[in-house]
Design an enzyme around this catalytic site. Structure first.
Site, PDB file in Angstrom:
ATOM      1  N   ASP A  10       3.661  11.556   1.282  1.00 52.99           N
ATOM      2  CA  ASP A  10       4.142  11.000   0.008  1.00 52.99           C
ATOM      3  C   ASP A  10       4.160  11.986  -1.159  1.00 52.99           C
ATOM      4  O   ASP A  10       3.809  11.639  -2.287  1.00 52.99           O
ATOM      5  CB  ASP A  10       3.311   9.767  -0.384  1.00 52.99           C
ATOM      6  CG  ASP A  10       3.668   8.539   0.441  1.00 52.99           C
ATOM      7  OD1 ASP A  10       4.655   8.587   1.196  1.00 52.99           O
ATOM      8  OD2 ASP A  10       2.964   7.525   0.322  1.00 52.99           O
ATOM      9  N   ASP A  49       7.010   7.095   1.646  1.00 51.11           N
ATOM     10  CA  ASP A  49       7.064   5.708   1.199  1.00 51.11           C
ATOM     11  C   ASP A  49       8.531   5.423   0.859  1.00 51.11           C
ATOM     12  O   ASP A  49       9.180   6.214   0.165  1.00 51.11           O
ATOM     13  CB  ASP A  49       6.169   5.578  -0.047  1.00 51.11           C
ATOM     14  CG  ASP A  49       5.492   4.231  -0.183  1.00 51.11           C
ATOM     15  OD1 ASP A  49       5.146   3.627   0.846  1.00 51.11           O
ATOM     16  OD2 ASP A  49       5.286   3.799  -1.335  1.00 51.11           O
ATOM     17  N   HIS A  51      10.727   2.062  -0.029  1.00 48.82           N
ATOM     18  CA  HIS A  51      10.757   0.606  -0.175  1.00 48.82           C
ATOM     19  C   HIS A  51      12.145   0.071  -0.529  1.00 48.82           C
ATOM     20  O   HIS A  51      12.869   0.681  -1.312  1.00 48.82           O
ATOM     21  CB  HIS A  51       9.802   0.186  -1.286  1.00 48.82           C
ATOM     22  CG  HIS A  51       8.364   0.501  -1.026  1.00 48.82           C
ATOM     23  ND1 HIS A  51       7.712   0.168   0.134  1.00 48.82           N
ATOM     24  CD2 HIS A  51       7.436   1.123  -1.809  1.00 48.82           C
ATOM     25  CE1 HIS A  51       6.458   0.558   0.057  1.00 48.82           C
ATOM     26  NE2 HIS A  51       6.262   1.156  -1.103  1.00 48.82           N
ATOM     27  N   SER A  57       4.987  -5.190  -2.446  1.00 46.21           N
ATOM     28  CA  SER A  57       3.919  -4.491  -3.172  1.00 46.21           C
ATOM     29  C   SER A  57       4.259  -4.327  -4.655  1.00 46.21           C
ATOM     30  O   SER A  57       3.427  -3.843  -5.420  1.00 46.21           O
ATOM     31  CB  SER A  57       3.649  -3.117  -2.544  1.00 46.21           C
ATOM     32  OG  SER A  57       4.658  -2.200  -2.882  1.00 46.21           O
ATOM     33  N   HIS A  68       8.367   1.438  -7.039  1.00 52.36           N
ATOM     34  CA  HIS A  68       8.265   2.878  -6.766  1.00 52.36           C
ATOM     35  C   HIS A  68       8.936   3.184  -5.437  1.00 52.36           C
ATOM     36  O   HIS A  68       9.027   2.311  -4.565  1.00 52.36           O
ATOM     37  CB  HIS A  68       6.796   3.334  -6.733  1.00 52.36           C
ATOM     38  CG  HIS A  68       6.009   2.659  -5.642  1.00 52.36           C
ATOM     39  ND1 HIS A  68       5.450   1.405  -5.797  1.00 52.36           N
ATOM     40  CD2 HIS A  68       5.722   3.040  -4.372  1.00 52.36           C
ATOM     41  CE1 HIS A  68       4.847   1.057  -4.679  1.00 52.36           C
ATOM     42  NE2 HIS A  68       5.004   2.021  -3.780  1.00 52.36           N
ATOM     43  N   LYS A  94       7.962   4.751   5.735  1.00 54.43           N
ATOM     44  CA  LYS A  94       7.103   3.560   5.826  1.00 54.43           C
ATOM     45  C   LYS A  94       7.378   2.642   4.650  1.00 54.43           C
ATOM     46  O   LYS A  94       7.962   3.060   3.649  1.00 54.43           O
ATOM     47  CB  LYS A  94       5.625   3.966   5.850  1.00 54.43           C
ATOM     48  CG  LYS A  94       5.170   4.614   4.556  1.00 54.43           C
ATOM     49  CD  LYS A  94       3.733   5.052   4.633  1.00 54.43           C
ATOM     50  CE  LYS A  94       3.299   5.824   3.406  1.00 54.43           C
ATOM     51  NZ  LYS A  94       3.265   5.046   2.161  1.00 54.43           N
ATOM     52  N   GLU A 101       3.103  -4.542   3.351  1.00 52.75           N
ATOM     53  CA  GLU A 101       2.544  -3.327   2.744  1.00 52.75           C
ATOM     54  C   GLU A 101       2.137  -2.402   3.886  1.00 52.75           C
ATOM     55  O   GLU A 101       1.646  -2.855   4.913  1.00 52.75           O
ATOM     56  CB  GLU A 101       1.343  -3.672   1.857  1.00 52.75           C
ATOM     57  CG  GLU A 101       0.686  -2.474   1.194  1.00 52.75           C
ATOM     58  CD  GLU A 101       1.645  -1.620   0.350  1.00 52.75           C
ATOM     59  OE1 GLU A 101       2.526  -0.947   0.940  1.00 52.75           O
ATOM     60  OE2 GLU A 101       1.513  -1.626  -0.870  1.00 52.75           O
ATOM     61  N   ALA A 134      -1.370   9.069  -1.966  1.00 53.73           N
ATOM     62  CA  ALA A 134      -2.551   9.126  -2.793  1.00 53.73           C
ATOM     63  C   ALA A 134      -3.787   9.171  -1.895  1.00 53.73           C
ATOM     64  O   ALA A 134      -3.821   8.488  -0.883  1.00 53.73           O
ATOM     65  CB  ALA A 134      -2.621   7.880  -3.692  1.00 53.73           C
ATOM     66  N   CYS A 138      -2.518   6.126   0.993  1.00 52.16           N
ATOM     67  CA  CYS A 138      -1.799   6.602   2.165  1.00 52.16           C
ATOM     68  C   CYS A 138      -2.527   7.721   2.903  1.00 52.16           C
ATOM     69  O   CYS A 138      -2.535   7.747   4.130  1.00 52.16           O
ATOM     70  CB  CYS A 138      -0.393   7.045   1.782  1.00 52.16           C
ATOM     71  SG  CYS A 138       0.625   7.326   3.219  1.00 52.16           S
TER      72      CYS A 138
HETATM   73  C1  VGL Z   1       0.932   4.285  -1.750  1.00 47.21           C
HETATM   74  C2  VGL Z   1       0.623   2.971  -3.568  1.00 47.21           C
HETATM   75  C3  VGL Z   1       1.765   2.275  -3.252  1.00 47.21           C
HETATM   76  C4  VGL Z   1       0.493   5.421  -0.922  1.00 47.21           C
HETATM   77  C5  VGL Z   1       2.070   3.605  -1.414  1.00 47.21           C
HETATM   78  O1  VGL Z   1       1.227   5.724   0.026  1.00 47.21           O
HETATM   79  O2  VGL Z   1      -0.549   6.024  -1.210  1.00 47.21           O
HETATM   80  N1  VGL Z   1       0.209   3.966  -2.812  1.00 47.21           N
HETATM   81  N2  VGL Z   1       2.482   2.610  -2.185  1.00 47.21           N
HETATM   82 ZN    ZN Z   2       4.472   2.033  -1.804  1.00 43.49          ZN
END
Ligand code: VGL
Ligand code: ZN
Length: 183
Positions: A10, A49, A51, A57, A68, A94, A101, A134, A138
């Site tokens: 990510d 990530d 979406h 989420s 995001h 993903k 989520e 993060a 993830c």
């Molecule tokens: C993530 C917050 C929302 C991550 C993904 O991949 O760390 N964090 N979506």
């Molecule tokens: Zn996400």
């Protein structure tokens, strides 16, 4: 290191300078580029990530996060400093199911439908080196799933960015206790 791969999690714009900008992202990118170096011999796999606009989420759908990494937007693109390393077949997406989520990249899929875990096995990788964003979400979930699947896992602690500093250090302590190496 033979049979090693780097998994970059990510390192995408919404987590760097966008709606979910994380702490230390610039430093994490610079340190990761330095780690890769000029003549890397290991494969580099990217978790992304990715979406749909109505993902569960997102706050509007009752989730915890601002929108995001929406498919087709700049926020979902890998940072330009990695462009020369990105190969589409080694990108694992993903969070594409609006109802699910998915913090772990382990079940993320490439365009051919192969999961990260499958491709690492096909490449005969034994040692997975992880970095990215993060730490608490993830990176941690991906590292734990890789460990459960039997890979040796090393997290590059200077190549991470986080949502909150406290959660970052708690995640590092938890990963270390579980048998994930910190380097
Ligand atoms: C993530 C917050 C929302 C991550 C993904 O991949 O760390 N964090 N979506
Ligand atoms: Zn996400």
């Amino acid at each position: 290191m033979k049979n090693s791969a780097l998994v970059v999690v990510d390192m995408i714009y919404d987590f760097i300078d966008g709606s979910l900008a994380c702490l230390w992202a610039d430093k994490a990118i610079a340190n990761t580029v330095q780690y890769i170096g000029e003549e890397h011999a290991f494969p580099i796999l990217f978790v992304r990530d990715h979406h749909p606009a109505n993902h569960c989420s997102f706050v509007e759908q009752g989730g915890p996060w601002p929108p995001h990494c929406v498919q087709g937007t700049r926020g979902a693109e890998v940072h330009k400093d990695f462009s020369r390393f990105v190969e589409e077949e080694l990108c694992f997406y993903k969070g594409e199911n609006p109802a699910l989520e998915q913090y772990s990249g382990f079940e993320g899929k490439n365009e051919a439908g192969q999961t990260l875990g499958e491709v690492l096995s096909l490449l005969e990788v034994e040692n997975v080196v992880l970095c990215g964003i993060a730490t608490e979400y993830c990176v941690r979930n991906t590292a734990e799933d890789l460990l459960k699947a039997g890979f040796k896992v090393t997290v590059l602690k200077d190549c991470l960015a986080c949502v909150e500093e406290k959660g970052h250090y708690e995640a590092l302590d938890a990963m270390k206790a579980e048998g994930i190496r910190l380097a």
